[in-house]
Design a protein around this motif. Structure first.
Motif, PDB file in Angstrom:
ATOM      1  N   ALA A  74       0.836  -1.197   0.000  1.00 58.21           N
ATOM      2  CA  ALA A  74       0.000   0.000   0.000  1.00 58.21           C
ATOM      3  C   ALA A  74       0.871   1.247   0.000  1.00 58.21           C
ATOM      4  CB  ALA A  74      -0.917  -0.009   1.224  1.00 58.21           C
ATOM      5  N   ASP A  75       0.280   2.386  -0.433  1.00 55.66           N
ATOM      6  CA  ASP A  75       1.027   3.646  -0.520  1.00 55.66           C
ATOM      7  C   ASP A  75       1.659   4.058   0.803  1.00 55.66           C
ATOM      8  OD1 ASP A  75       0.454   3.873  -3.193  1.00 55.66           O
ATOM      9  OD2 ASP A  75      -1.244   5.216  -2.887  1.00 55.66           O
ATOM     10  N   ASN A  76       0.961   3.824   1.915  1.00 56.73           N
ATOM     11  CA  ASN A  76       1.451   4.274   3.209  1.00 56.73           C
ATOM     12  C   ASN A  76       2.267   3.219   3.940  1.00 56.73           C
ATOM     13  OD1 ASN A  76       0.364   6.795   2.964  1.00 56.73           O
ATOM     14  ND2 ASN A  76      -1.551   6.274   3.953  1.00 56.73           N
ATOM     15  N   GLN A  77       2.527   2.073   3.329  1.00 50.11           N
ATOM     16  CA  GLN A  77       3.327   1.042   3.981  1.00 50.11           C
ATOM     17  C   GLN A  77       4.787   1.182   3.592  1.00 50.11           C
ATOM     18  OE1 GLN A  77       1.598  -2.825   3.280  1.00 50.11           O
ATOM     19  NE2 GLN A  77       0.515  -2.686   5.205  1.00 50.11           N
ATOM     20  N   LYS A  78       5.674   0.834   4.528  1.00 51.72           N
ATOM     21  CA  LYS A  78       7.105   0.891   4.313  1.00 51.72           C
ATOM     22  C   LYS A  78       7.656  -0.531   4.320  1.00 51.72           C
ATOM     23  CE  LYS A  78       7.925   5.057   7.081  1.00 51.72           C
ATOM     24  NZ  LYS A  78       8.675   5.521   8.239  1.00 51.72           N
ATOM     25  N   GLU A  79       8.835  -0.682   3.752  1.00 54.94           N
ATOM     26  CA  GLU A  79       9.525  -1.954   3.886  1.00 54.94           C
ATOM     27  C   GLU A  79      10.128  -2.013   5.276  1.00 54.94           C
ATOM     28  OE1 GLU A  79      12.085  -3.380   0.855  1.00 54.94           O
ATOM     29  OE2 GLU A  79      11.033  -2.262  -0.704  1.00 54.94           O
ATOM     30  N   THR A  80      10.034  -3.162   5.932  1.00 51.58           N
ATOM     31  CA  THR A  80      10.560  -3.286   7.287  1.00 51.58           C
ATOM     32  C   THR A  80      12.058  -3.531   7.264  1.00 51.58           C
ATOM     33  OG1 THR A  80      10.051  -5.642   7.306  1.00 51.58           O
ATOM     34  CG2 THR A  80       8.387  -4.149   8.199  1.00 51.58           C
ATOM     35  N   ARG A  81      12.726  -3.105   8.366  1.00 52.38           N
ATOM     36  CA  ARG A  81      14.163  -3.284   8.516  1.00 52.38           C
ATOM     37  C   ARG A  81      14.421  -4.349   9.575  1.00 52.38           C
ATOM     38  NH1 ARG A  81      15.500   3.052   9.138  1.00 52.38           N
ATOM     39  NH2 ARG A  81      13.776   2.881  10.533  1.00 52.38           N
ATOM     40  N   ASP A  82      15.547  -5.022   9.465  1.00 55.70           N
ATOM     41  CA  ASP A  82      15.899  -6.058  10.432  1.00 55.70           C
ATOM     42  C   ASP A  82      16.737  -5.526  11.584  1.00 55.70           C
ATOM     43  OD1 ASP A  82      14.552  -8.000   8.991  1.00 55.70           O
ATOM     44  OD2 ASP A  82      16.311  -8.480   7.771  1.00 55.70           O
ATOM     45  N   THR A  83      17.328  -4.357  11.450  1.00 55.39           N
ATOM     46  CA  THR A  83      18.201  -3.790  12.474  1.00 55.39           C
ATOM     47  C   THR A  83      17.372  -3.300  13.664  1.00 55.39           C
ATOM     48  OG1 THR A  83      19.685  -3.041  10.733  1.00 55.39           O
ATOM     49  CG2 THR A  83      19.978  -2.065  12.916  1.00 55.39           C
ATOM     50  N   GLN A  84      17.842  -3.630  14.879  1.00 56.36           N
ATOM     51  CA  GLN A  84      17.195  -3.156  16.098  1.00 56.36           C
ATOM     52  C   GLN A  84      18.259  -2.713  17.088  1.00 56.36           C
ATOM     53  OE1 GLN A  84      14.700  -6.147  17.799  1.00 56.36           O
ATOM     54  NE2 GLN A  84      13.282  -6.169  16.091  1.00 56.36           N
ATOM     55  N   TYR A  85      18.127  -1.508  17.621  1.00 51.38           N
ATOM     56  CA  TYR A  85      19.035  -1.071  18.673  1.00 51.38           C
ATOM     57  C   TYR A  85      18.421   0.099  19.422  1.00 51.38           C
ATOM     58  CZ  TYR A  85      20.544   2.672  15.498  1.00 51.38           C
ATOM     59  OH  TYR A  85      20.573   3.749  14.661  1.00 51.38           O
ATOM     60  N   ALA A  86      18.966   0.336  20.611  1.00 54.22           N
ATOM     61  CA  ALA A  86      18.526   1.452  21.439  1.00 54.22           C
ATOM     62  C   ALA A  86      19.736   2.035  22.162  1.00 54.22           C
ATOM     63  CB  ALA A  86      17.485   0.996  22.449  1.00 54.22           C
ATOM     64  N   LEU A  87      19.754   3.347  22.299  1.00 55.00           N
ATOM     65  CA  LEU A  87      20.810   4.065  23.005  1.00 55.00           C
ATOM     66  C   LEU A  87      20.159   4.986  24.024  1.00 55.00           C
ATOM     67  CD1 LEU A  87      22.793   5.246  19.859  1.00 55.00           C
ATOM     68  CD2 LEU A  87      23.414   3.337  21.345  1.00 55.00           C
ATOM     69  N   SER A  88      20.799   5.161  25.168  1.00 54.26           N
ATOM     70  CA  SER A  88      20.258   6.108  26.144  1.00 54.26           C
ATOM     71  C   SER A  88      21.388   6.704  26.972  1.00 54.26           C
ATOM     72  CB  SER A  88      19.242   5.430  27.062  1.00 54.26           C
ATOM     73  OG  SER A  88      19.865   4.438  27.847  1.00 54.26           O
ATOM     74  N   ALA A  89      21.128   7.866  27.533  1.00 47.57           N
ATOM     75  CA  ALA A  89      22.072   8.551  28.415  1.00 47.57           C
ATOM     76  C   ALA A  89      21.273   9.227  29.517  1.00 47.57           C
ATOM     77  CB  ALA A  89      22.865   9.597  27.632  1.00 47.57           C
ATOM     78  N   THR A  90      21.807   9.188  30.734  1.00 44.15           N
ATOM     79  CA  THR A  90      21.124   9.815  31.862  1.00 44.15           C
ATOM     80  C   THR A  90      22.096  10.662  32.659  1.00 44.15           C
ATOM     81  OG1 THR A  90      21.537   7.945  33.342  1.00 44.15           O
ATOM     82  CG2 THR A  90      19.492   7.900  32.095  1.00 44.15           C
ATOM     83  N   VAL A  91      21.548  11.669  33.316  1.00 47.89           N
ATOM     84  CA  VAL A  91      22.298  12.533  34.219  1.00 47.89           C
ATOM     85  C   VAL A  91      21.395  12.788  35.415  1.00 47.89           C
ATOM     86  CG1 VAL A  91      23.355  14.807  34.533  1.00 47.89           C
ATOM     87  CG2 VAL A  91      23.506  13.663  32.316  1.00 47.89           C
ATOM     88  N   GLY A  92      21.952  12.712  36.609  1.00 46.00           N
ATOM     89  CA  GLY A  92      21.163  12.993  37.802  1.00 46.00           C
ATOM     90  C   GLY A  92      20.752  11.732  38.522  1.00 46.00           C
ATOM     91  N   ASP A  93      19.756  11.867  39.385  1.00 51.41           N
ATOM     92  CA  ASP A  93      19.300  10.794  40.265  1.00 51.41           C
ATOM     93  C   ASP A  93      17.821  10.503  40.014  1.00 51.41           C
ATOM     94  OD1 ASP A  93      18.774   9.058  42.366  1.00 51.41           O
ATOM     95  OD2 ASP A  93      18.910  10.607  43.909  1.00 51.41           O
ATOM     96  N   LYS A  94      17.520   9.329  39.479  1.00 54.69           N
ATOM     97  CA  LYS A  94      16.136   8.966  39.134  1.00 54.69           C
ATOM     98  C   LYS A  94      15.209   9.000  40.352  1.00 54.69           C
ATOM     99  CE  LYS A  94      14.770   4.744  37.636  1.00 54.69           C
ATOM    100  NZ  LYS A  94      14.615   3.614  36.719  1.00 54.69           N
TER     101      LYS A  94
END
Length: 172
Positions: free
Chosen positions: A2-22
């Motif tokens: 469909a026009d609004n569909q994309k091809e899916t990717r196989d790559t998966q990752y996540a990055l995060s950074a924190t500062v302070g005290d949760k």
């Protein structure tokens, strides 16, 4: 495809950074930033912040999310919240907005698809919790959800939803 569909990717990752005290005990602030690509079929970046001012805690979140399946399912979400400690009772309030259509409330409505656009979901929540002991907490909250979206260009109102939760939490 469909026009609004994309091809899916196989790559998966996540990055995060924190500062302070949760937990806001050692420092009175907390800031985090994160990026996700492919996990749960989305690409998203998020910034979260919280600060403690006397007995008040103020927090916020901003997230931009894009579906990796449907090009029309993307947008911003944000939350702002406040908590106040009143003699051991934590009073809380939160406002949230989802314009991506990829949040739990909208996705649970089963309306995500190639013809869905212009999602606008809001939620308002108030509640309280109280620690009976170090390991036991009682809590309750009320949440109200409302919103709308367009399906093939026609505006559709979501059914308003009210949720009341009362509970007891025991930490082992």
């Amino acid at each position: 495809m469909a026009d609004n569909q994309k091809e899916t990717r196989d790559t998966q990752y996540a990055l995060s950074a924190t500062v302070g005290d949760k937990k806001l005990k050692a420092q009175n602030y907390y800031v985090a930033a994160a990026y996700n690509d492919g996990i749960s079929g989305i690409e998203a970046y998020r910034v979260v912040g919280q600060v403690k001012l006397a007995d008040f805690k103020l927090g916020g979140l901003f997230q931009n999310t894009e579906s990796q399946k449907f090009s029309n399912m993307e947008g911003n979400s944000y939350f702002v919240n406040i908590a106040y400690n009143l003699n051991g009772v934590n009073l809380k309030a939160e406002y949230a907005k989802d314009e991506s259509g990829l949040g739990k409330y909208f996705s649970n409505a089963g309306t995500i698809g190639a013809d869905t656009t212009d999602v606008n979901v809001s939620s308002y929540t108030v509640g309280a919790d109280y620690r009976l002991s170090k390991s036991t907490m009682v809590f309750g909250h009320y949440a109200y959800y409302d919103g709308d979206y367009k399906l093939s260009g026609v505006k559709v109102d979501l059914k308003d939803d009210n949720v009341v939760t009362v509970g007891l939490r025991y930490d082992f």
